[in-house]
Design a protein around this motif. Structure first.
Motif, PDB file in Angstrom:
ATOM      1  N   UNK A  34       0.877  -1.165   0.000  1.00 21.32           N
ATOM      2  CA  UNK A  34       0.000   0.000   0.000  1.00 21.32           C
ATOM      3  C   UNK A  34       0.917   1.218   0.000  1.00 21.32           C
ATOM      4  N   UNK A  35       0.750   2.088  -0.983  1.00 27.62           N
ATOM      5  CA  UNK A  35       1.644   3.232  -1.140  1.00 27.62           C
ATOM      6  C   UNK A  35       0.857   4.505  -1.436  1.00 27.62           C
ATOM      7  N   UNK A  36       1.570   5.620  -1.362  1.00 29.19           N
ATOM      8  CA  UNK A  36       1.015   6.899  -1.793  1.00 29.19           C
ATOM      9  C   UNK A  36       1.896   7.471  -2.888  1.00 29.19           C
ATOM     10  N   UNK A  37       1.245   8.036  -3.874  1.00 34.06           N
ATOM     11  CA  UNK A  37       1.941   8.775  -4.924  1.00 34.06           C
ATOM     12  C   UNK A  37       1.690  10.252  -4.633  1.00 34.06           C
ATOM     13  N   UNK A  38       2.766  10.969  -4.381  1.00 33.35           N
ATOM     14  CA  UNK A  38       2.682  12.366  -3.957  1.00 33.35           C
ATOM     15  C   UNK A  38       3.116  13.267  -5.105  1.00 33.35           C
ATOM     16  N   UNK A  39       2.235  14.157  -5.478  1.00 32.55           N
ATOM     17  CA  UNK A  39       2.514  15.153  -6.513  1.00 32.55           C
ATOM     18  C   UNK A  39       2.835  16.445  -5.761  1.00 32.55           C
ATOM     19  N   UNK A  40       4.050  16.970  -5.946  1.00 31.50           N
ATOM     20  CA  UNK A  40       4.457  18.112  -5.127  1.00 31.50           C
ATOM     21  C   UNK A  40       5.144  19.202  -5.938  1.00 31.50           C
ATOM     22  N   UNK A  41       5.150  20.388  -5.357  1.00 37.81           N
ATOM     23  CA  UNK A  41       5.803  21.554  -5.943  1.00 37.81           C
ATOM     24  C   UNK A  41       7.194  21.660  -5.323  1.00 37.81           C
ATOM     25  N   UNK A  42       8.216  21.367  -6.109  1.00 43.16           N
ATOM     26  CA  UNK A  42       9.573  21.350  -5.564  1.00 43.16           C
ATOM     27  C   UNK A  42      10.091  22.739  -5.197  1.00 43.16           C
ATOM     28  N   UNK A  43       9.368  23.783  -5.564  1.00 45.37           N
ATOM     29  CA  UNK A  43       9.741  25.129  -5.128  1.00 45.37           C
ATOM     30  C   UNK A  43       9.277  25.397  -3.699  1.00 45.37           C
ATOM     31  N   UNK A  44       8.380  24.549  -3.199  1.00 44.73           N
ATOM     32  CA  UNK A  44       7.845  24.709  -1.848  1.00 44.73           C
ATOM     33  C   UNK A  44       8.348  23.629  -0.905  1.00 44.73           C
ATOM     34  N   UNK A  45       8.427  22.408  -1.388  1.00 49.29           N
ATOM     35  CA  UNK A  45       8.880  21.278  -0.566  1.00 49.29           C
ATOM     36  C   UNK A  45       9.802  20.405  -1.417  1.00 49.29           C
TER      37      UNK A  45
END
Length: 173
Positions: free
Chosen positions: A53-64
């Motif tokens: 069971x996993x999570x796919x995280x879509x993130x803004x690399x300018x913030x995190x």
């Protein structure tokens, strides 16, 4: 848009926490790291698919950054437990980082080495993401939709609270 894929226990917990992280645009819970194509929840729970069971995280690399996501991941689950998190037992609950490129792989391995130098016996698996299968719709954003469900109250909510406490402490420094 960069993505990160982590597994560390029930995906409802990781989903709920990472949705609270500044810079995370979306989180999708699903299955990865196994052999069976197009698995469903019931199949994954048997352990025969090999998926976690996993999570796919879509993130803004300018913030995190990916490094910050790794730090959060290792703080909100126990990477020393093999094939379990608390009372959730089985290979589907294993600690796993599925990297999308060599840079993510190197950062994950470096973080694990740092934790081992601190004396932790980290058992987190690190492997390339071959394919991510989104979980059934009812699993998506489960905690927000079911905050009074007993598992959410006694397992998910404390992990969210732990993360928020860490986040607030970091703001003070």
């Amino acid at each position: 848009m960069p993505k990160a894929v982590f597994g560390g226990g029930c995906f409802w917990c990781l989903d709920a926490v990472f949705r609270k992280v500044d810079g995370v645009r979306d989180v999708v819970v699903g299955y990865a790291g196994g052999r069976r194509p197009n698995p469903n929840y019931e199949q994954v729970c048997t352990g025969v698919t090999g998926h976690a069971e996993v999570v796919e995280i879509d993130y803004d690399e300018n913030t995190v950054s990916y490094d910050e996501l790794l730090d959060i991941f290792f703080k909100i689950h126990d990477p020393t437990q093999l094939n379990r998190q608390g009372n959730d037992v089985g290979t589907q609950y294993r600690s796993i980082i599925l990297y999308l490129d060599e840079e993510q792989k190197e950062k994950a391995l470096k973080k694990i080495e740092e934790l081992k130098k601190e004396g932790l016996n980290v058992v987190t698996e690190v492997k390339p993401l071959e394919i991510f299968y989104p979980a059934e719709k009812y699993h998506q954003n489960y905690f927000a939709k079911n905050p009074h469900q007993p598992y959410c109250m006694y397992v998910v909510a404390p992990k969210v609270e732990k993360y928020l406490k860490i986040k607030n402490e970091n703001k003070k420094t």
